[in-house]
Scaffold this motif. Sequence first.
Motif, PDB file in Angstrom:
ATOM      1  N   GLU A  29       0.867  -1.175   0.000  1.00 10.11           N
ATOM      2  CA  GLU A  29       0.000   0.000   0.000  1.00 10.11           C
ATOM      3  C   GLU A  29       0.909   1.232   0.000  1.00 10.11           C
ATOM      4  O   GLU A  29       1.743   1.395   0.885  1.00 10.11           O
ATOM      5  N   HIS A  30       0.725   2.059  -1.006  1.00 13.89           N
ATOM      6  CA  HIS A  30       1.569   3.252  -1.132  1.00 13.89           C
ATOM      7  C   HIS A  30       0.719   4.499  -0.917  1.00 13.89           C
ATOM      8  O   HIS A  30      -0.342   4.646  -1.528  1.00 13.89           O
ATOM      9  N   HIS A  31       1.186   5.382  -0.058  1.00 10.64           N
ATOM     10  CA  HIS A  31       0.525   6.671   0.141  1.00 10.64           C
ATOM     11  C   HIS A  31       1.078   7.625  -0.914  1.00 10.64           C
ATOM     12  O   HIS A  31       2.285   7.864  -0.954  1.00 10.64           O
ATOM     13  N   VAL A  32       0.203   8.131  -1.761  1.00 13.95           N
ATOM     14  CA  VAL A  32       0.669   8.893  -2.923  1.00 13.95           C
ATOM     15  C   VAL A  32       1.476  10.124  -2.498  1.00 13.95           C
ATOM     16  O   VAL A  32       2.503  10.439  -3.091  1.00 13.95           O
ATOM     17  N   VAL A  46       8.092   3.993  -7.897  1.00 13.24           N
ATOM     18  CA  VAL A  46       7.599   5.304  -7.498  1.00 13.24           C
ATOM     19  C   VAL A  46       8.539   5.996  -6.488  1.00 13.24           C
ATOM     20  O   VAL A  46       8.635   7.222  -6.455  1.00 13.24           O
ATOM     21  N   HIS A  47       9.253   5.193  -5.697  1.00 11.99           N
ATOM     22  CA  HIS A  47      10.172   5.791  -4.731  1.00 11.99           C
ATOM     23  C   HIS A  47      11.571   6.028  -5.318  1.00 11.99           C
ATOM     24  O   HIS A  47      12.471   6.507  -4.629  1.00 11.99           O
ATOM     25  N   LYS A  48      11.756   5.667  -6.588  1.00 17.88           N
ATOM     26  CA  LYS A  48      13.070   5.852  -7.210  1.00 17.88           C
ATOM     27  C   LYS A  48      13.024   6.834  -8.365  1.00 17.88           C
ATOM     28  O   LYS A  48      13.987   7.529  -8.650  1.00 17.88           O
ATOM     29  N   HIS A  67       7.011  -1.693  -8.974  1.00 20.01           N
ATOM     30  CA  HIS A  67       6.559  -0.308  -9.109  1.00 20.01           C
ATOM     31  C   HIS A  67       6.682   0.480  -7.807  1.00 20.01           C
ATOM     32  O   HIS A  67       6.704   1.704  -7.816  1.00 20.01           O
ATOM     33  N   HIS A  68       6.757  -0.236  -6.691  1.00 20.00           N
ATOM     34  CA  HIS A  68       6.859   0.486  -5.425  1.00 20.00           C
ATOM     35  C   HIS A  68       8.301   0.862  -5.106  1.00 20.00           C
ATOM     36  O   HIS A  68       8.607   2.024  -4.891  1.00 20.00           O
ATOM     37  N   GLU A  69       9.177  -0.167  -5.112  1.00 24.78           N
ATOM     38  CA  GLU A  69      10.529   0.113  -4.621  1.00 24.78           C
ATOM     39  C   GLU A  69      11.676  -0.456  -5.430  1.00 24.78           C
ATOM     40  O   GLU A  69      12.752   0.137  -5.467  1.00 24.78           O
TER      41      GLU A  69
HETATM   42 ZN   LIG Z   1       5.373   3.934  -0.833  1.00 25.98          ZN
END
Ligand SMILES: [Zn+2]
Length: 135
Positions: free
Chosen positions: A65-68, A99-101, A91-93
């Motif tokens: 779960e990613h907080h935008v 998204v975090h990169k 896609h997260h890490e």
């Molecule tokens: Zn995140």
Amino acid sequence: MEKNSYANRGAKRKSSYKTGLAFPKIRPKKPRKRHAKSILQPKEDRHCFLCLQEGNDQIYEVLHEHHVFYGTANRQKSEEYGLKVNLCLSHHETGEHAVHKDRKTDLRLKRLAQYAFEQTYTREEFRNIFGRSYL
Ligand SMILES: [Zn+2]
Ligand SMILES: [Zn+2]
């Protein structure tokens, strides 16, 4: 402790954290904080939000779960306004465009989230809450 809800049909009881699919969870320890449902994607959706954006409808066993809008001040606001998505680990890490990169991926997601937010609120409200506009 898991309860077998099917065996107890008709017995009215408070749904547990895991079985209460239809309602936002309220944690007793933080009575004043709202935990809104995501306005971007149902929590139980097993797709990755960004994979879907790219036309990949793969189902994942593990999603984050990613907080935008993340970071100290924004995470709680993302929580409050339901600006959360489910992301595959790539896609997260871990992926090149996670998204975090990758700033581009991050901004793409933030724009989509702001767009969704603005279906209910104004741009000015968005700016007031998150400090700037991404659109
Ligand atoms: Zn995140
Ligand atoms: Zn993905």
